[in-house]
Scaffold this active site. Sequence first.
Site, PDB file in Angstrom:
ATOM      1  N   ASN A 105       0.809  -1.210   0.000  1.00 34.48           N
ATOM      2  CA  ASN A 105       0.000   0.000   0.000  1.00 34.48           C
ATOM      3  C   ASN A 105       0.845   1.264   0.000  1.00 34.48           C
ATOM      4  O   ASN A 105       0.413   2.322  -0.465  1.00 34.48           O
ATOM      5  CB  ASN A 105      -0.924   0.030   1.224  1.00 34.48           C
ATOM      6  CG  ASN A 105      -2.118  -0.876   1.070  1.00 34.48           C
ATOM      7  OD1 ASN A 105      -2.615  -1.082  -0.024  1.00 34.48           O
ATOM      8  ND2 ASN A 105      -2.578  -1.431   2.175  1.00 34.48           N
ATOM      9  N   GLY A 157      -1.146   8.333  -0.698  1.00 36.31           N
ATOM     10  CA  GLY A 157      -0.935   9.734  -1.055  1.00 36.31           C
ATOM     11  C   GLY A 157       0.491  10.195  -0.867  1.00 36.31           C
ATOM     12  O   GLY A 157       0.973  11.066  -1.586  1.00 36.31           O
ATOM     13  N   ARG A 194     -10.720  12.221   9.846  1.00 29.45           N
ATOM     14  CA  ARG A 194     -11.358  11.315   8.895  1.00 29.45           C
ATOM     15  C   ARG A 194     -12.593  10.620   9.450  1.00 29.45           C
ATOM     16  O   ARG A 194     -13.566  10.418   8.734  1.00 29.45           O
ATOM     17  CB  ARG A 194     -10.329  10.282   8.416  1.00 29.45           C
ATOM     18  CG  ARG A 194      -9.267  10.903   7.544  1.00 29.45           C
ATOM     19  CD  ARG A 194      -8.192   9.918   7.159  1.00 29.45           C
ATOM     20  NE  ARG A 194      -7.261  10.529   6.211  1.00 29.45           N
ATOM     21  CZ  ARG A 194      -6.198   9.914   5.727  1.00 29.45           C
ATOM     22  NH1 ARG A 194      -5.918   8.673   6.098  1.00 29.45           N
ATOM     23  NH2 ARG A 194      -5.401  10.526   4.871  1.00 29.45           N
ATOM     24  N   GLU A 251       1.321  -0.578   9.676  1.00 30.26           N
ATOM     25  CA  GLU A 251      -0.101  -0.866   9.852  1.00 30.26           C
ATOM     26  C   GLU A 251      -0.389  -2.206  10.502  1.00 30.26           C
ATOM     27  O   GLU A 251      -1.505  -2.425  10.987  1.00 30.26           O
ATOM     28  CB  GLU A 251      -0.821  -0.781   8.496  1.00 30.26           C
ATOM     29  CG  GLU A 251      -2.331  -0.666   8.613  1.00 30.26           C
ATOM     30  CD  GLU A 251      -3.031  -0.502   7.273  1.00 30.26           C
ATOM     31  OE1 GLU A 251      -4.280  -0.605   7.241  1.00 30.26           O
ATOM     32  OE2 GLU A 251      -2.336  -0.281   6.258  1.00 30.26           O
TER      33      GLU A 251
END
Length: 516
Positions: free
Chosen positions: A80, A85, A342, A483
């Site tokens: 990922n 971004g 978010r 992550e």
Amino acid sequence: MAQFETSRRSLLKAGTAAAAAAIAPAAAHASENDKSVKFDGEYDVIVVGSGFAGMACAYKVAKAGLKVLMIEKMGVFGGNSAICGGNMACPVNPVQKAQGIKDSEELFIADCLKDGLGINHTELLDVLYRRGNDTVKFVTDCGAEFVPNKMLFEGGHSVPRSYEIKAGSGSGYIVPMYETLSKMKNCVMKTRTKFDDFVLDKDGRVTGVVCREGYRFNRKLASDDVENKTGHRRVYKARKGVMLAAGGFSRDIWFRQVQDPRVVPSTDSTNQPGATAGVLLKALEIGATPLQISWLQFLPYCNPHEDGFGVTVNFTNHACMDLGMVVNKKTGKRFMDEHAGRKIKTDAELKVIGKDKNYPIAICDDSIVKAINPSFVKAPLAAKTVFVANTLEEIADHFGIKKDAFLAEVKRFNQFVKEGEDKDFHRILKFNNGLTISKPPFYGVEVAPKIHHTMGGLLINPEAQVISSKTHKPIPGLYAGGEITGGVHGASRLGTVAVLDALTFGMVAGENLAKA
């Protein structure tokens, strides 16, 4: 569009089984014993995963003169990290200081705690604060390039504190780090090499990995990999330890639905197909502590008509939500603070979208487009996910927005910007630089949240060591970053902090493994 239509009863049995597996003692798992296996090779350190955390760890280990193996189950490196971004938060940095932007550790942690609902582990956030500038130096030394003298004011942050990567995506780090590692003779990197299990010694220390080389990932079997028998078994010894950098599980249909039954198989994700839970589950089997695994984060900048991450996210984020506005087309009015974190924005959008797919419309104008990175605009225009018009009336007609209310709302928002005060949602406007929605052409785009980041994972300490649920101490020889870990971000993370998180803890793990 995120869909939340399923029965919790249908997953009760599966959820109970998953919970039991997560807390099962290490003794219940028959891991490979290092006295009973024949190793096919030996390294000082083995890194599982090739994204930000994996490459950072591999670099630090190799730089120390040690022999490192980095394995990646997919056919390409980067995970990922390569498609994200790419912008990176860094509290209290030299660019902020030069521009008179006042920041502090307390403000950074307070911002993270606000969006993380207070369940962040602040000792891990402290590492990001203390080592943030070291991380920036490390990636620039490898060849990463940031837009000079620019700080992004990302959603949920109180001040601008994020560097903008020139490449416009995480490839701006992955490519130069890969090229740097490729030149290091003591670093071996293998794709299509899937981690299957750990090798432990009699005392429970992680001393190696079992993997399959020549593995072929099958999207249909992503959540049930036991059926995928491709590849050839290999066992490699790790003299100093193993570092886990395998990412999250946003594409693991079964496991993510067990954690949150509202997330059905058709719920889209921004992640690459290999974002599955296999390595995490193996770590839990040997006694690693699970942390906040049921918290899933959605990205509120996505276009519902694109698959996956798409090409519109950066435009919607930086043009329409950082500087423009978002409206409910049924009312023509704003319904949230577009600069909030978010989770806050996702919850607000899902409420508007409802069952009839009433997608909110994000708006900006030519002055805003010219103020952001031009690369953010080109791709969505080519893909025709963004509608361009000479008047706001055309925007309203195209998307079916309640016209009179919408035109009045734009005027109201523009006045808020001029006055520097959002009287409706208390959005921070002082960094808008006076940009209003008033200069044609105007831009509109539909938005909907998609699963983006799995917040929980393995518990680590500030040294990036994985903590045992049995002893409450580090599992010898096992490190993790990025992550696959939990605790840093709590219930929901702020944009650009994940890049800092993964690179920093990858770097920390590599430094500590080199000293082990």
